[in-house]
Design a protein around this motif. Structure first.
Motif, short mmCIF file in Angstrom:
data_model
loop_
_atom_site.label_atom_id
_atom_site.label_comp_id
_atom_site.label_asym_id
_atom_site.label_seq_id
_atom_site.Cartn_x
_atom_site.Cartn_y
_atom_site.Cartn_z
N PRO A 126 44.54 -58.94 25.73
CA PRO A 126 44.24 -58.20 24.49
C PRO A 126 42.90 -57.49 24.58
N GLY A 127 42.78 -56.38 23.85
CA GLY A 127 41.50 -55.69 23.77
C GLY A 127 41.36 -54.49 24.68
N LEU A 128 42.43 -54.04 25.32
CA LEU A 128 42.37 -52.81 26.11
C LEU A 128 42.32 -51.62 25.14
N PRO A 129 41.27 -50.80 25.20
CA PRO A 129 41.05 -49.79 24.15
C PRO A 129 42.22 -48.83 23.93
N TYR A 130 42.73 -48.23 25.00
CA TYR A 130 43.82 -47.27 24.84
C TYR A 130 45.09 -47.95 24.34
N VAL A 131 45.33 -49.17 24.81
CA VAL A 131 46.51 -49.92 24.38
C VAL A 131 46.45 -50.17 22.88
N ASP A 132 45.28 -50.64 22.42
CA ASP A 132 45.12 -50.92 20.99
C ASP A 132 45.30 -49.66 20.16
N GLU A 133 44.82 -48.54 20.68
CA GLU A 133 44.83 -47.29 19.92
C GLU A 133 46.18 -46.59 19.95
N ALA A 134 46.86 -46.63 21.11
CA ALA A 134 47.98 -45.72 21.30
C ALA A 134 49.32 -46.37 21.66
N ILE A 135 49.34 -47.67 21.97
CA ILE A 135 50.60 -48.26 22.43
C ILE A 135 51.09 -49.39 21.55
N THR A 136 50.22 -50.34 21.22
CA THR A 136 50.64 -51.55 20.51
C THR A 136 51.45 -51.25 19.26
N ASN A 137 50.94 -50.33 18.45
CA ASN A 137 51.61 -50.03 17.18
C ASN A 137 52.47 -48.77 17.24
N ALA A 138 52.67 -48.24 18.45
CA ALA A 138 53.51 -47.05 18.60
C ALA A 138 54.98 -47.42 18.46
N GLY A 139 55.82 -46.41 18.35
CA GLY A 139 57.25 -46.63 18.18
C GLY A 139 57.90 -47.28 19.38
N ASN A 140 59.10 -47.80 19.17
CA ASN A 140 59.83 -48.52 20.22
C ASN A 140 60.68 -47.61 21.08
N TRP A 141 60.56 -46.29 20.86
CA TRP A 141 61.32 -45.32 21.64
C TRP A 141 60.38 -44.25 22.18
N LEU A 142 60.76 -43.65 23.30
CA LEU A 142 60.03 -42.52 23.86
C LEU A 142 60.95 -41.31 23.87
N ILE A 143 60.38 -40.14 23.61
CA ILE A 143 61.15 -38.91 23.61
C ILE A 143 60.52 -37.94 24.60
N GLY A 144 61.32 -37.45 25.52
CA GLY A 144 60.85 -36.48 26.50
C GLY A 144 61.62 -35.19 26.40
N GLY A 145 61.08 -34.14 26.98
CA GLY A 145 61.75 -32.85 26.96
C GLY A 145 60.83 -31.74 27.42
N ASP A 146 61.36 -30.53 27.43
CA ASP A 146 60.60 -29.35 27.82
C ASP A 146 59.72 -28.90 26.64
N LEU A 147 58.45 -28.71 26.90
CA LEU A 147 57.48 -28.40 25.84
C LEU A 147 57.25 -26.90 25.72
N GLU A 148 57.31 -26.42 24.49
CA GLU A 148 56.92 -25.04 24.18
C GLU A 148 55.88 -25.09 23.06
N VAL A 149 54.64 -24.76 23.40
CA VAL A 149 53.55 -24.81 22.42
C VAL A 149 53.50 -23.49 21.67
#
Length: 401
Positions: A126-149
């Motif tokens: 426990p206590g990894l900064p990026y994990v705490d900020e961006a992964i632990t409470n993130a959704g249980n699914w990942l979405i990928g695809g071609d990006l158009e900004v």
């Protein structure tokens, strides 16, 4: 993209299922949109995600291999997944409710958080900064695809002039007639030990026969942990380093690297190196414990200090990049300046860690003469003074729009 086309695309996006992006998601979108992760063309689909986790690289259709050591993924929750349904496209919205991009030919797959954490950081402590900020409470699914900004990412923080894309950097380096480009990645203020690494690299390249080696001073501009100095203050400090002549403005390009920081040691340093290849660098400086941090639970470094440079020297897909490992720089008390550590006289050297440097600055104490240029040190002291009740308080985090 021309304005009429942009308006048309935004209208189109308004009718698609929407995914709201976090500040870190937007930083990764910035990275993808400018080609830092090329040939990756969008948030990772499952095959790319698995190759990254298990091989630290991607195999292209022609059989060649490119390095890719950290997952660049977008998480969604059950509710968002249900809203997307059978759609093959989604619109990405920022926190202000504005459409900023679209993903097409999408793929939704499970987010194996524990496996992702274990393989990226080598621990699930426990206590990894990026994990705490961006992964632990993130959704249980990942979405990928071609990006158009739909429009370039801007932060409107006074620093956008420093945010050069890989294409803009290659153009600037060509304008300066660089015949070698050596990149230095950092997330801290520049002290004279860093400057020693950079100036000595240029000397070595000149000795190798290059006529005009150019330094790419490339501070990380995305997410950093709470006790790191914020980007705007670091940029002020870097400018003072150039003003005070510690680094030569004529042979230095200062630009901001938009990636978030993982603190994942030998795994992440491959990403830092790979991205600089896309910006035109052919040499990369690596010192002690690159992208490392203290163990979040135990009183020790999370990674072996030498593993980063060893991994870079043999990482698949980085063959085009010449890795320049260096000895540790420390304060030489006999010379009154930063110098490469001489193990035959260890008593003459003082190691000033990042923690020690921050403590001195917080207490408005001066480091030994020759540790950092006076102008740069004053910026650091001013930053910590701004955090006191009598100061202005910590500056708010900047969210890209």
């Amino acid at each position: 993209m021309e304005e009429p086309k942009r308006r048309e695309k935004k209208h189109e996006a308004a009718d698609l299922p929407r995914v709201e992006l976090t500040a870190i998601d937007l930083q990764w979108m910035h990275v993808l949109s400018e080609g830092w992760a090329s040939p990756l063309g969008g948030f990772m689909r499952e095959s790319e995600f698995l190759q990254t986790l298990h091989f630290n690289s991607l195999r292209l259709d022609d059989g060649s291999v490119v390095n890719m050591s950290v997952p660049i993924v977008l998480a969604i929750d059950d509710e968002q997944k249900a809203r997307i349904g059978e759609s093959t496209r989604v619109a990405l919205f920022n926190s202000d409710g504005n459409p900023v991009a679209m993903l097409s030919d999408i793929e939704i797959y499970k987010h194996p958080k524990e496996e992702r954490i274990a393989r990226t950081w080598g621990t699930t402590a426990p206590g990894l900064p990026y994990v705490d900020e961006a992964i632990t409470n993130a959704g249980n699914w990942l979405i990928g695809g071609d990006l158009e900004v739909l429009e370039p990412v801007k932060y409107n923080d006074g620093l956008d002039r420093f945010r050069l894309s890989p294409a803009e950097l290659r153009k600037e380096l060509e304008k300066r007639n660089a015949d070698a480009v050596f990149a230095f990645q950092l997330r801290n203020p520049v002290h004279n030990g860093h400057a020693l690494l950079m100036t000595d690299t240029r000397r070595r390249l000149l000795e190798m026969g290059y006529k005009n080696p150019i330094l790419l001073l490339h501070p990380l501009g995305g997410f950093t942990k709470a006790d790191d100095v914020p980007l705007d203050w670091r940029m002020k400090q870097h400018e003072k380093v150039l003003e005070d002549g510690v680094l030569d403005p004529e042979t230095t390009v200062v630009s901001i690297f938009p990636s978030p920081m993982h603190y994942a040691g030998p795994t992440e340093v491959q990403w830092h190196a790979k991205a600089r290849i896309n910006a035109g660098a052919n040499f990369y400086i690596v010192g002690r414990d690159p992208a490392g941090m203290g163990h979040p639970v135990e009183k020790r470094d999370l990674y072996d200090a030498d593993h980063g440079k060893k991994v870079l020297s043999m990482a698949p897909g980085l063959e085009r990049l010449n890795i320049l490992p260096f000895r540790v720089a420390a304060y030489d008390k006999t010379q009154g300046k930063m110098a490469f550590f001489d193990p035959s006289r260890p008593q003459d050297f003082l190691f000033i860690s990042g923690t020690k440097m921050r403590t001195l600055a917080k207490n408005n104490e001066n480091p030994p003469d020759g540790f950092m240029c006076p102008g740069g040190w004053k910026v650091l002291v001013d930053y910590y003074e701004s955090l006191t009740p009598a100061g202005n308080g910590r500056l708010p985090e900047v969210v890209p729009v």
